[in-house]
Design an enzyme around this catalytic site. Sequence first.
Site, PDB file in Angstrom:
ATOM      1  N   HIS A   1      30.293  42.817  73.749  1.00 11.48           N
ATOM      2  CA  HIS A   1      30.469  42.829  72.295  1.00 11.48           C
ATOM      3  C   HIS A   1      31.869  42.321  71.965  1.00 11.48           C
ATOM      4  O   HIS A   1      32.841  42.759  72.587  1.00 11.48           O
ATOM      5  CB  HIS A   1      30.276  44.250  71.750  1.00 11.48           C
ATOM      6  CG  HIS A   1      30.373  44.314  70.265  1.00 11.48           C
ATOM      7  ND1 HIS A   1      29.506  43.617  69.439  1.00 11.48           N
ATOM      8  CD2 HIS A   1      31.238  44.965  69.441  1.00 11.48           C
ATOM      9  CE1 HIS A   1      29.832  43.846  68.176  1.00 11.48           C
ATOM     10  NE2 HIS A   1      30.876  44.650  68.157  1.00 11.48           N
TER      11      HIS A   1
ATOM     12  N   GLY B   1      24.159  31.102  74.196  1.00 10.41           N
ATOM     13  CA  GLY B   1      24.161  31.295  75.644  1.00 10.41           C
ATOM     14  C   GLY B   1      25.482  30.988  76.326  1.00 10.41           C
ATOM     15  O   GLY B   1      25.505  30.736  77.534  1.00 10.41           O
TER      16      GLY B   1
HETATM   17  C1  GAR Z   1      28.845  36.682  71.662  1.00 12.29           C
HETATM   18  O1  GAR Z   1      30.034  36.598  70.923  1.00 12.29           O
HETATM   19  C2  GAR Z   1      28.496  38.122  71.973  1.00 12.29           C
HETATM   20  O2  GAR Z   1      29.579  38.890  72.319  1.00 12.29           O
HETATM   21  C3  GAR Z   1      27.894  38.546  70.660  1.00 12.29           C
HETATM   22  O3  GAR Z   1      27.060  37.468  70.321  1.00 12.29           O
HETATM   23  C4  GAR Z   1      27.674  36.255  70.797  1.00 12.29           C
HETATM   24  C5  GAR Z   1      26.642  35.488  71.580  1.00 12.29           C
HETATM   25  O4  GAR Z   1      27.175  34.259  72.015  1.00 12.29           O
HETATM   26  N1  GAR Z   1      27.202  39.787  70.777  1.00 12.29           N
HETATM   27  C6  GAR Z   1      27.184  40.694  69.798  1.00 12.29           C
HETATM   28  O5  GAR Z   1      27.709  40.509  68.719  1.00 12.29           O
HETATM   29  C7  GAR Z   1      26.461  41.978  70.129  1.00 12.29           C
HETATM   30  N2  GAR Z   1      26.554  42.869  69.034  1.00 12.29           N
HETATM   31  P1  GAR Z   1      26.532  33.469  73.229  1.00 12.29           P
HETATM   32  O6  GAR Z   1      25.043  33.329  72.912  1.00 12.29           O
HETATM   33  O7  GAR Z   1      27.254  32.149  73.223  1.00 12.29           O
HETATM   34  O8  GAR Z   1      26.769  34.247  74.490  1.00 12.29           O
END
Ligand code: GAR
Length: 207
Positions: free
Chosen positions: A110, A13
Site C-alpha cells: 500500500h 502491474g
Molecule cells: C500501487 O501503487 C499499489 O501500492 C496500490 O495500487 C498501485 C498499483 O500499481 N495499491 C493500493 O492502493 C492498495 N490499497 P501497479 O498495478 O503498477 O502495481
Amino acid sequence: MTKRIVVLVSGNGGNLQAILDAVGDGRLAARVVGVVSNRPAVRALQRATTAGVPTVVVEPQPAETRVQYDERLCEVVGAWRPDIVVLAGFMRVLSPEFLDAFPQAVLNIHPALPGELPGTQAIERAHAQAQEGSRTHSGVMVHLVPDAGVDSGPVLASVQVAMQKSETLADFAARMHEAEHHLLVRALVEFIDRPLVEKTHQPLRFA
Ligand code: GAR
C-alpha cells in the site's frame, strides 16, 4: 524449496513487474506460478504473459456476492498451490473465506505509511495534503492481510518518502512507485528467508 508466488492484480502491474524482474535476475528465490486479475485486458496481464507466467481473469459477475466471488478466486489461486499470495495493486477487499485458505501467506503493498490513507488514491491524497501544507512525508508499506481490514495488518516493511510542496503529482507518484518496487522485493526476500515462528499470534516474531 523454491517458494511459489501467486500475484493478484487489477491494473498496470508495476509491482508485479518488480517481482518478475527480481525473480528473473535471482534476487528473489521464488517462482511466480500464476497471476490473477479481476479486470480483463490490463497491462499487468501482458507483463505476466511476456514473462511466461500463466494468467487467469476472474471478473465479478452481476449480482454475485463478495463471498461467491472470493470462492471462485480461491479455487483459481489454490490450484497453483501458492506459498505466498501477493496483492499487488489488487483493488478488492478479500473476505475471510479467501484469507482463511491462505493463513499468514497473503501480503499487500500500500502506498502509505502504516495507519495512514487506507483505500484507493493514497498517492493523490498524500500529494493534495502536502499542497495544503498538512503533510511533509508519506511512505509505503508491505503488510500481512489477516482479515478483511482495508490496507491494515501486521507490517512486514515500510519506508518513508519525503515530500516537497513544489513537486508535481506525476513526479511524486514516480518516486512512490520506485519506493514500492524496492520495498516489495525486500519484504518478499525477508519473508521467504525468515519464516514466521508464530503463525497465529501477534506480535509477529521471526526466526
Ligand atoms: C500501487 O501503487 C499499489 O501500492 C496500490 O495500487 C498501485 C498499483 O500499481 N495499491 C493500493 O492502493 C492498495 N490499497 P501497479 O498495478 O503498477 O502495481
